[in-house]
Structure formats: C-alpha cells, structure tokens
Design a protein around this motif. Structure first.
Motif, PDB file in Angstrom:
ATOM      1  N   ASN A 110       0.841  -1.187   0.000  1.00  0.00           N
ATOM      2  CA  ASN A 110       0.000   0.000   0.000  1.00  0.00           C
ATOM      3  C   ASN A 110       0.882   1.245   0.000  1.00  0.00           C
ATOM      4  O   ASN A 110       0.765   2.107   0.855  1.00  0.00           O
ATOM      5  N   THR A 111       1.800   1.299  -0.960  1.00  0.00           N
ATOM      6  CA  THR A 111       2.705   2.429  -1.059  1.00  0.00           C
ATOM      7  C   THR A 111       1.933   3.696  -1.398  1.00  0.00           C
ATOM      8  O   THR A 111       0.997   3.679  -2.182  1.00  0.00           O
ATOM      9  N   SER A 112       2.358   4.807  -0.856  1.00  0.00           N
ATOM     10  CA  SER A 112       1.673   6.079  -1.048  1.00  0.00           C
ATOM     11  C   SER A 112       1.708   6.502  -2.517  1.00  0.00           C
ATOM     12  O   SER A 112       2.698   6.283  -3.215  1.00  0.00           O
ATOM     13  N   PRO A 113       0.634   7.147  -3.015  1.00  0.00           N
ATOM     14  CA  PRO A 113       0.654   7.680  -4.384  1.00  0.00           C
ATOM     15  C   PRO A 113       1.654   8.819  -4.552  1.00  0.00           C
ATOM     16  O   PRO A 113       1.943   9.220  -5.678  1.00  0.00           O
ATOM     17  N   ASP A 114       2.177   9.354  -3.447  1.00  0.00           N
ATOM     18  CA  ASP A 114       3.170  10.428  -3.525  1.00  0.00           C
ATOM     19  C   ASP A 114       4.587   9.897  -3.684  1.00  0.00           C
ATOM     20  O   ASP A 114       5.546  10.671  -3.704  1.00  0.00           O
ATOM     21  N   VAL A 115       4.721   8.582  -3.781  1.00  0.00           N
ATOM     22  CA  VAL A 115       6.042   7.955  -3.858  1.00  0.00           C
ATOM     23  C   VAL A 115       6.234   7.346  -5.237  1.00  0.00           C
ATOM     24  O   VAL A 115       5.303   6.764  -5.815  1.00  0.00           O
ATOM     25  N   HIS A 117       7.130   4.446  -7.236  1.00  0.00           N
ATOM     26  CA  HIS A 117       7.300   3.013  -7.006  1.00  0.00           C
ATOM     27  C   HIS A 117       6.889   2.253  -8.263  1.00  0.00           C
ATOM     28  O   HIS A 117       6.289   2.806  -9.189  1.00  0.00           O
ATOM     29  N   ARG A 187      -1.962   5.847  -8.317  1.00  0.00           N
ATOM     30  CA  ARG A 187      -1.465   5.246  -7.081  1.00  0.00           C
ATOM     31  C   ARG A 187       0.049   5.278  -7.016  1.00  0.00           C
ATOM     32  O   ARG A 187       0.661   4.563  -6.246  1.00  0.00           O
ATOM     33  N   ARG A 188       0.645   6.121  -7.860  1.00  0.00           N
ATOM     34  CA  ARG A 188       2.100   6.225  -7.869  1.00  0.00           C
ATOM     35  C   ARG A 188       2.483   7.568  -8.479  1.00  0.00           C
ATOM     36  O   ARG A 188       1.726   8.162  -9.251  1.00  0.00           O
ATOM     37  N   THR A 189       3.652   8.052  -8.114  1.00  0.00           N
ATOM     38  CA  THR A 189       4.221   9.226  -8.775  1.00  0.00           C
ATOM     39  C   THR A 189       5.083   8.733  -9.934  1.00  0.00           C
ATOM     40  O   THR A 189       5.806   7.750  -9.812  1.00  0.00           O
ATOM     41  N   TYR A 542      -8.461   1.192   1.328  1.00  0.00           N
ATOM     42  CA  TYR A 542      -7.938   2.433   1.897  1.00  0.00           C
ATOM     43  C   TYR A 542      -7.190   2.169   3.204  1.00  0.00           C
ATOM     44  O   TYR A 542      -7.521   1.258   3.960  1.00  0.00           O
ATOM     45  N   ASP A 543      -6.226   2.990   3.456  1.00  0.00           N
ATOM     46  CA  ASP A 543      -5.446   2.861   4.684  1.00  0.00           C
ATOM     47  C   ASP A 543      -6.338   2.854   5.926  1.00  0.00           C
ATOM     48  O   ASP A 543      -6.111   2.098   6.868  1.00  0.00           O
TER      49      ASP A 543
END
Length: 568
Positions: A110-115, A117, A187-189, A542-543
């Motif tokens: 569940n890696t952040s969409p701001d990262v 990856h 869901r990713r940058t 969701y988290d």
C-alpha cells in the motif's frame, strides 16, 4: 410496479381524449337544428416532446452475486469492474458481457501515491455468457481457456482503451478485441523515464475453437493513450498507436497488421508515410464510420472511413478509406476559437498546465483543452452527421467570474470537467457548430457513451455513464427532433440495490458505487439496462480500513454484483 422513462400526458390525452379537456366524456349528444350551418375548427394538438419511454420492472430480470469471486482467483478477492462491453463471445448469436476488472488482495503493498514506485496493478477479464432464458453464466474457461486473464504482462495495469473489430479474414466470426493497458492508476508518482507507467498493448484474437488467445504487441512497452483501427488494402485490420513518452515528443511509430492468428509489426511501413506518421503523433485516436455507424464500445466494421487524432491544441481528421490514409482537416482551438496568453508573475509562462486560456461560449478554460474522444451523431435520419468532440478542461469554480485583470497561477483553485462541442462534418471537413446541449460543461466525460436510438422513434439519442460525476443511472439525452439533445431527469430508471459490507468487529462499512449501462441485449429493438457494483478500491483497500483495526477479510469475495433489466 413499473418504471417508465417519462410519463407523456400530451400523448395520452390526444389518444384517449378522456379527462384532459379533449372531449369524449359521457352525457347526451348535441343535436344541431337543420337550418343552422356550423363550421367546425380542428385544432392540431402541440407535438409531444420525445422522451425515454422504455419500461422496466421494479426488480431486475437477472442478478448474479459476486461474479468475480466465481473465478476463484486468490489475488482478485478485492476487485473493481472498470470497463464493460457487450458482444458475442462464443458464436451463438447472443450478446455476452465482457468486463475488465482491477484486482487486489489483502497482502498487496500500500505504497503512497506520492512515492515513485513500481508495484504491479493486477487485473483480469471476466466473461459472462448469455443463456437462452436471459440469464448469464460466468465462464472464462470456454472463452479464454483459463480463469485468470491478466492484460499488460506481469505488471498489469488499468484499461486505457478496448475496441472490438469484426473478423474480416479468418472466417471465425468472432471479433478481435484490442486493448491498451497502462499503470497510470493514480497510485504512484511517475518516474522521470515514465517506466512505472508503461505497460503493454495487445489483441485478444479468437481461434477456430472459438477460444480467445492473447497477442502482446511489441517487445518494448509504450504508454499508449489512443489507438487508430485502420482497415487495410487487404480487407484486414491495421492498428496504429498514439502514445506519450517522457519528453512528450513522439517520433517512433508503432503499427501492427492482422495476419490470421498473428499480428505483424508494420511500424516501418507507417514511418515512411507522412500522413500515417503524423497521425501516430496524436495522443488520442478514435476511428468512426459514416457508412455503418458503430458507437463507442460496439464492434467496428471494416467500412470505417475516418480517424480523429486529438491532443492539447486541437484535433485532426484523416480519411482512412481502403487503407489509404489522407489528412483532410485540422482544428486548432486557439486559431479557430481564440486563446488568451496565460502569463504568471513578471510575464513568465505559467507552465503548471499549458500556457493558454481558451474562451468558448462565454467560459474560460485554463491550460487549453485536451481533445480525447469523438462520436458521430445524426440530428435527423436524413441529415449529415455532426461530430461530438469531448475535451477535458480546467476552469474556475461555479459562480466565480473570470477577471482579465487578475493573475491566475498554479495555486489558484480550479475545477476539472469535460466540454462536449459539436462540429459539422461533410466529406471529412469540420466547422464549429451550435451545441446541441443546454449545458455542454459536464463534471466528467464518462467511461461509457453511445449515440444510439434509445426510444425507437428513428432519431439518434445519447447516453453517458461511469467515472467522475456519474452514479448508478446513465445520463440520457433524448433527441427533440429540433437539433437538440435534452437531458432526461434522473431517478427515472430502476436502481440496483445498494451494497454495503461491514466489519462488525470495528463497525466500519464499505459502500460500493454502482454504474449503469444501456444496451439492446436481446436484439428485440428495445433498450435494456445493465447495472453493476464497481467493487472495492483496488489494488488494496484504503489505509483507514486497517487503521480502524479491521483485518480486511470481511471484504474479500464481495465484488461483482451484476443485474440485468430487459426493457418492455
């Protein structure tokens, strides 16, 4: 109890003449003396307003619970139906249901969409085969030979485009199904080289056993956004891809030609032709047919004769008849409509989007217009078609008036939306026309849309559904026979029962969003309706589901409720 699109009082009054002031009530007849001559004046009642007057039962004629769970895929217990098509998948002359599904499981990262990856985006296709009694059966084995049909290679992705093409050469009778997959899933940058957005494009091609096989096209994945399906000189199909890459300067050409069960790379041939190379540089591509209209989502015929290429500054029109691609016209919105330079502080270009403001019908669109979809619409049965062109836009919030003296920057509050514009279309030439909509600025363009005759009056209507701004019920626009598409009021159609799955240990409940589509499933000339619960958020929940102490297991195998209403 019955639902009807709209109750048309004028028609009932004029036909039955009962209780509407039109006569026909009881009482003694009136006798006119012979010596008196009377003149009777006949008043023609005003024409009735066309409406979507198809009737549906209050309960669905068929429902399947948790369709995706029937595939028994361990990594698709949390799923989201993203795209649906209706076509014959097994040569029995009945429309089946084909859906593209995003998958996930409780162990998915569940890696952040701001990262930045490079996680996968699992998916699968699901086939529901029509039965003689009007029901449907989940059956991936007969259609694909296996239950799990992931598109986009090992990394998967979300659907960007899916198109059905008639079989022109193999004689099998089942359509080819082309697809574009990317991992542009919010869901990713993006990485600098876009590699975590790339995925594969390909075709599901049927064999002589009526089973579909996957053809992945190209050794190198591209971030394709559009696909031109082009009839070639051998009465087969060519596929030409429009795509984005890190510099936004496309130079390479990606094209493939059907050869029986295979698709051959013909990129070099297309690269050496100025018209086809130019066509490949557009980000979004849509093929249409003025001879045998096949609306979005239906099987394209080899008589298709025009392709539209859309982008950030406008769109081009190309004649593709008989394998010869010729550019006919181009619409540049700044040249044709008018643009205002969008400058930031001290005259610096505001590159948070694009650098122009487009003015259209009194509205101001910041950063231009991204023309991304095109559909033909005939206002009358004997008219030339209009082109309805969808463009993604960014504008000021409702009620805020544009101020030419105000400085707008990247931190200005904007809202996104879609503008649908009409163009006259004669021999491939386009001219901006009056809009057929009372309100042409919509919250979203819809993932499903079709120009079809919905109420069997011989005039072409429009329906749109799915995505931002849409709920369980499609937006229906009925042709008023005077050049306008009038939006029907909502809450006229039956509603799929709400689905809510709760974790009793925490009290947390997950509501599933519903989407509705219109289609003539049984080819009786009457519009039917399919509704489905899109499912849970994928590839993971969701988290905050987990933050509330739930282990998430209650949400497994709770996706894929699909219902069918047959119109009457």
């Amino acid at each position: 109890m019955r639902f009807i699109g709209q109750f048309n009082l004028t028609v009932l009054c004029s036909v039955f003449l009962v209780g509407c002031g039109g006569g026909g009530g009881g009482g003694s007849p009136v006798i006119t003396p012979p010596a008196v001559t009377t003149t009777t004046t006949t008043t023609t009642p005003p024409p009735s307003t066309p409406s979507f007057d198809v009737e549906f039962s209050s309960i669905p004629d068929f429902t399947i619970e948790n369709a995706i769970a029937e595939l028994d895929l361990p990594n698709c217990t949390l799923s989201n139906i993203q795209q649906v098509m209706f076509l014959d998948l097994n040569n029995d002359d009945r429309k089946d249901i084909l859906a593209f599904v995003l998958c996930g499981d409780l162990n998915h990262p569940n890696t952040s969409p701001d990262v930045v990856h490079d996680e996968s985006t699992p998916n699968t296709m699901i086939a529901l085969l029509s039965q003689r009694d009007g029901s449907y059966e989940v059956n991936n084995i007969d259609v694909f030979g296996k239950n799990h049909v992931q598109l986009g290679g090992e990394m998967g992705g979300i659907i960007g485009n899916i198109t059905a093409l008639e079989d022109t050469s193999a004689g099998i009778g089942l359509p080819h199904i082309t697809y574009i997959i990317s991992r542009d899933d919010f869901r990713r940058t993006r990485s600098d080289d876009f590699s975590n957005h790339f995925s594969y494009q390909g075709v599901l091609t049927p064999d002589f056993n009526n089973q579909y096989n996957m053809n992945t096209l190209g050794e190198t994945p591209i971030w394709a956004q559009g696909q031109a399906v082009l009839p070639n000189q051998s009465y087969g199909w060519d596929l030409l891809y429009g795509y984005w890459e890190p510099t936004f300067q496309q130079e390479d050409v990606y094209a493939y030609r059907n050869n029986g069960q295979k698709w051959d790379n013909v990129s070099e041939e297309y690269s050496n032709n100025d018209a086809t190379k130019e066509l490949s540089q557009w980000n979004y591509l849509t093929t249409v047919d003025t001879e045998n209209h096949a609306p979005f989502g239906e099987i394209k015929s080899s008589t298709a004769n025009y392709t539209f290429g859309g982008g950030g500054h406008g769109f081009g029109v190309y004649d593709i008849t008989a394998g010869q691609v010729t550019k006919i016209d181009e619409f540049d919105h700044c040249k044709e409509i008018g643009c205002i330079d969008w400058k930031g502080s001290e005259g610096v270009d505001t590159w948070c989007m694009r650098k122009e403001i487009v003015t259209l019908n009194g509205n101001y669109y910041f950063g231009g217009m991204a023309w991304d979809h095109f559909e033909l619409w005939w206002p009358t049965p004997d008219s030339e078609p209009l082109v309805l062109a969808w463009a993604a836009v960014t504008t000021l919030p409702e009620g805020e008036v544009f101020d030419a003296n105000k400085e707008y920057g990247c931190d200005t509050e904007f809202v996104g939306g879609t503008v649908v514009t009409a163009f006259s279309f004669v021999d491939g030439n386009i001219v901006l026309a009056d809009t057929p909509f009372e309100n042409a600025l919509w919250a979203g363009g819809g993932t499903h849309k079709q120009t079809v005759d919905l109420n069997n009056d011989g005039y072409m209507d429009l329906w749109v559904s799915g995505g931002t701004g849409y709920g369980y019920e499609p937006d229906v626009y009925i042709n008023n026979k005077e050049g306008m598409l009038i939006k029907e009021a909502h809450n006229q159609l039956p509603k799929l029962s709400e689905k809510e799955v709760c974790d009793e240990s925490t009290g947390y409940c997950l509501k599933y969003k519903s989407t509705g589509l219109l289609v003539d499933l049984n080819d009786d000339g009457i519009t039917d309706m399919v509704q489905f619960h899109e499912g849970s958020v994928t590839p993971n929940l969701y988290d905050f589901v987990f933050e509330q102490g739930s282990d998430g297991t209650v949400f497994e195998n709770q996706s894929g409720l699909i219902s069918v209403w047959y119109g009457e």
